[in-house]
Design an enzyme around this catalytic site. Structure first.
Site, PDB file in Angstrom:
ATOM      1  N   HIS A  61      -3.907  -2.300  -6.006  1.00 11.38           N
ATOM      2  CA  HIS A  61      -3.220  -2.229  -7.298  1.00 11.38           C
ATOM      3  C   HIS A  61      -1.904  -2.981  -7.182  1.00 11.38           C
ATOM      4  O   HIS A  61      -1.544  -3.464  -6.097  1.00 11.38           O
ATOM      5  CB  HIS A  61      -3.027  -0.787  -7.758  1.00 11.38           C
ATOM      6  CG  HIS A  61      -2.108   0.040  -6.908  1.00 11.38           C
ATOM      7  ND1 HIS A  61      -2.324   0.272  -5.561  1.00 11.38           N
ATOM      8  CD2 HIS A  61      -0.948   0.698  -7.211  1.00 11.38           C
ATOM      9  CE1 HIS A  61      -1.357   1.040  -5.098  1.00 11.38           C
ATOM     10  NE2 HIS A  61      -0.495   1.307  -6.068  1.00 11.38           N
ATOM     11  N   HIS A  63       1.357  -2.009  -7.735  1.00 14.61           N
ATOM     12  CA  HIS A  63       2.674  -1.416  -7.497  1.00 14.61           C
ATOM     13  C   HIS A  63       3.395  -2.220  -6.412  1.00 14.61           C
ATOM     14  O   HIS A  63       2.780  -2.740  -5.480  1.00 14.61           O
ATOM     15  CB  HIS A  63       2.534   0.058  -7.108  1.00 14.61           C
ATOM     16  CG  HIS A  63       2.303   0.939  -8.308  1.00 14.61           C
ATOM     17  ND1 HIS A  63       1.762   2.188  -8.215  1.00 14.61           N
ATOM     18  CD2 HIS A  63       2.557   0.726  -9.626  1.00 14.61           C
ATOM     19  CE1 HIS A  63       1.684   2.729  -9.429  1.00 14.61           C
ATOM     20  NE2 HIS A  63       2.160   1.858 -10.303  1.00 14.61           N
ATOM     21  N   ASP A  65       5.149  -1.734  -3.829  1.00 18.38           N
ATOM     22  CA  ASP A  65       5.013  -1.504  -2.379  1.00 18.38           C
ATOM     23  C   ASP A  65       3.729  -2.130  -1.816  1.00 18.38           C
ATOM     24  O   ASP A  65       3.608  -2.284  -0.604  1.00 18.38           O
ATOM     25  CB  ASP A  65       5.093  -0.003  -2.027  1.00 18.38           C
ATOM     26  CG  ASP A  65       4.171   0.881  -2.849  1.00 18.38           C
ATOM     27  OD1 ASP A  65       3.982   0.601  -4.043  1.00 18.38           O
ATOM     28  OD2 ASP A  65       3.653   1.875  -2.294  1.00 18.38           O
ATOM     29  N   HIS A  66       2.802  -2.542  -2.686  1.00 12.02           N
ATOM     30  CA  HIS A  66       1.524  -3.107  -2.228  1.00 12.02           C
ATOM     31  C   HIS A  66       1.427  -4.623  -2.398  1.00 12.02           C
ATOM     32  O   HIS A  66       0.491  -5.224  -1.898  1.00 12.02           O
ATOM     33  CB  HIS A  66       0.360  -2.430  -2.955  1.00 12.02           C
ATOM     34  CG  HIS A  66       0.291  -0.957  -2.692  1.00 12.02           C
ATOM     35  ND1 HIS A  66      -0.619  -0.387  -1.826  1.00 12.02           N
ATOM     36  CD2 HIS A  66       1.060   0.068  -3.157  1.00 12.02           C
ATOM     37  CE1 HIS A  66      -0.420   0.921  -1.778  1.00 12.02           C
ATOM     38  NE2 HIS A  66       0.591   1.225  -2.567  1.00 12.02           N
ATOM     39  N   HIS A 140      -5.106   5.710 -10.795  1.00  9.01           N
ATOM     40  CA  HIS A 140      -3.758   5.843 -10.221  1.00  9.01           C
ATOM     41  C   HIS A 140      -2.751   5.408 -11.281  1.00  9.01           C
ATOM     42  O   HIS A 140      -2.549   4.211 -11.497  1.00  9.01           O
ATOM     43  CB  HIS A 140      -3.650   4.981  -8.963  1.00  9.01           C
ATOM     44  CG  HIS A 140      -2.269   4.917  -8.375  1.00  9.01           C
ATOM     45  ND1 HIS A 140      -1.523   6.039  -8.062  1.00  9.01           N
ATOM     46  CD2 HIS A 140      -1.497   3.855  -8.037  1.00  9.01           C
ATOM     47  CE1 HIS A 140      -0.359   5.658  -7.567  1.00  9.01           C
ATOM     48  NE2 HIS A 140      -0.310   4.351  -7.546  1.00  9.01           N
ATOM     49  N   ASP A 210      -3.686   3.993  -3.335  1.00  9.92           N
ATOM     50  CA  ASP A 210      -3.094   5.144  -4.016  1.00  9.92           C
ATOM     51  C   ASP A 210      -4.090   5.667  -5.045  1.00  9.92           C
ATOM     52  O   ASP A 210      -4.741   4.897  -5.742  1.00  9.92           O
ATOM     53  CB  ASP A 210      -1.807   4.722  -4.748  1.00  9.92           C
ATOM     54  CG  ASP A 210      -0.743   4.179  -3.792  1.00  9.92           C
ATOM     55  OD1 ASP A 210      -0.996   4.153  -2.574  1.00  9.92           O
ATOM     56  OD2 ASP A 210       0.328   3.796  -4.277  1.00  9.92           O
ATOM     57  N   HIS A 268      -0.092   5.761   3.936  1.00  6.63           N
ATOM     58  CA  HIS A 268       0.840   5.873   2.791  1.00  6.63           C
ATOM     59  C   HIS A 268       1.708   7.133   2.969  1.00  6.63           C
ATOM     60  O   HIS A 268       1.818   7.976   2.098  1.00  6.63           O
ATOM     61  CB  HIS A 268       0.049   5.921   1.473  1.00  6.63           C
ATOM     62  CG  HIS A 268       0.808   5.417   0.273  1.00  6.63           C
ATOM     63  ND1 HIS A 268       1.510   6.256  -0.563  1.00  6.63           N
ATOM     64  CD2 HIS A 268       0.960   4.168  -0.244  1.00  6.63           C
ATOM     65  CE1 HIS A 268       2.055   5.531  -1.548  1.00  6.63           C
ATOM     66  NE2 HIS A 268       1.745   4.269  -1.377  1.00  6.63           N
TER      67      HIS A 268
HETATM   68 ZN   LIG Z   1       1.880   2.882  -2.964  1.00  4.83          ZN
HETATM   69 ZN   LIG Z   2       0.887   2.970  -6.343  1.00  3.47          ZN
END
Ligand SMILES: [Zn+2]
Ligand SMILES: [Zn+2]
Length: 300
Positions: A61, A63, A65-66, A140, A210, A268
């Site tokens: 996805h 977000h 952080d990814h 998510h 996530d 995570h």
């Molecule tokens: Zn994450």
């Molecule tokens: Zn996420």
């Protein structure tokens, strides 16, 4: 066989020990990056994996952080004059965000390396012959998230004692039988079933990023040799987990039980907990659990 190198195992806030999410999977001479959090390029170097033969990224996805490691990685690959086309597989909404990020930095279509965007829809992602990758939707928050199933087929090996007993000579005839085709030797038909052993070596790896729920996931993780999945919270903070769209360690472990998986790897990780607490909560439900740490190398 799949070789996993955990390049980043933190939740959205990294720590001194844990980088943002990224996982390198190697199979049949191919290398695939799953997620690319900030700093992934340096984690590739520190792990010893380096940048060779890296031409495919799967994103769970969009977000930050990814995905924030993508521009830095592409910049470096551009400076190294990598000729490979980098294919990014992700949901359409995720690809829009990544394409927008790259366009904002370099202009539309002008990233430092050639990039192909491959939108995901449930089902097959690639069939690389020696292994396949399929994807399935994951809930998510407001993302279009996907999980991934990587599978290598079981193979049946020729049984040398049976070949010898039936008088099959070394060479191409054995290849025919291995490929599943019958032979006639001295007027006698030899079927592959006569000389092949039982299926052996097939592996199933499932990676889920996530997710706010395990509902609907057990059929995808069913009988996996290994499930890699987030466990950002503990059960005592289940309400917070719901609010932020994440799982608890107990929920991840219950999914492993429901899916009859071989081994569970939790990642995570949130800095609010000790690894021991997370492991204790999960192993009460599913004993074959481990917590991923950066640079863990696992072969299945
Ligand atoms: Zn994450
Ligand atoms: Zn996420």
């Amino acid at each position: 066989m799949f070789a996993l190198t955990f390049l980043g195992t933190s939740a959205s806030v990294p720590s001194a020990e844990r980088n943002h999410p990224a996982l390198l999977v190697e199979a049949a001479g191919k290398r695939i990056l799953i997620d690319c959090g900030e700093g992934t390029q340096r984690q590739l170097l520190r792990s010893g994996a380096g940048f060779r033969r890296l031409d495919r990224i799967l994103l769970t996805h969009a977000h930050l952080d990814h995905v924030l490691g993508i521009p830095g990685l592409f910049s470096t690959l551009g400076l190294r004059q990598s000729a490979d086309v980098m294919t990014i597989h992700a949901g359409p909404g995720t690809l829009d965000i990544v394409a927008g990020m790259l366009a904002g930095l370099w202009g539309a279509g002008r990233a430092p390396i050639a990039v192909a965007f491959a939108p995901l829809a449930e089902g097959s992602v690639i069939d690389a012959g020696e292994f396949t990758i399929d994807c399935f939707p994951v809930r998510h928050r407001d993302t279009d998230s996907f999980g991934f199933v990587l599978q290598s087929p079981a193979r049946r090996h020729l049984l040398s004692d049976r070949l010898a007993a039936l008088g099959v000579p070394d060479g191409p005839m054995r290849g025919e039988l291995a490929a599943g085709r019958p032979l006639v030797i001295a007027g006698r038909t030899i079927n592959p079933e006569d000389v092949l052993g039982p299926p052996d070596g097939g592996k199933k790896l499932v990676v889920v990023g996530d997710t706010e729920t395990t509902d609907g996931l057990s059929r995808h993780v069913a009988d996996a040799d290994m499930l890699v999945i987030e466990a950002t919270f503990l059960d005592r903070d289940a309400d917070t987990a719901r609010n932020y769209g994440h799982l608890t360690a107990a929920e991840a472990a219950a999914l492993a039980v429901a899916g009859n998986v071989g081994q569970l790897v939790l990642t995570h990780m949130s800095g609010r907990y000790q690894d021991d607490e997370i492991l204790a909560e999960a192993t009460r439900i599913f004993p074959k659990t481990r917590i991923a740490t950066d640079f863990d190398h696992i072969v299945i």
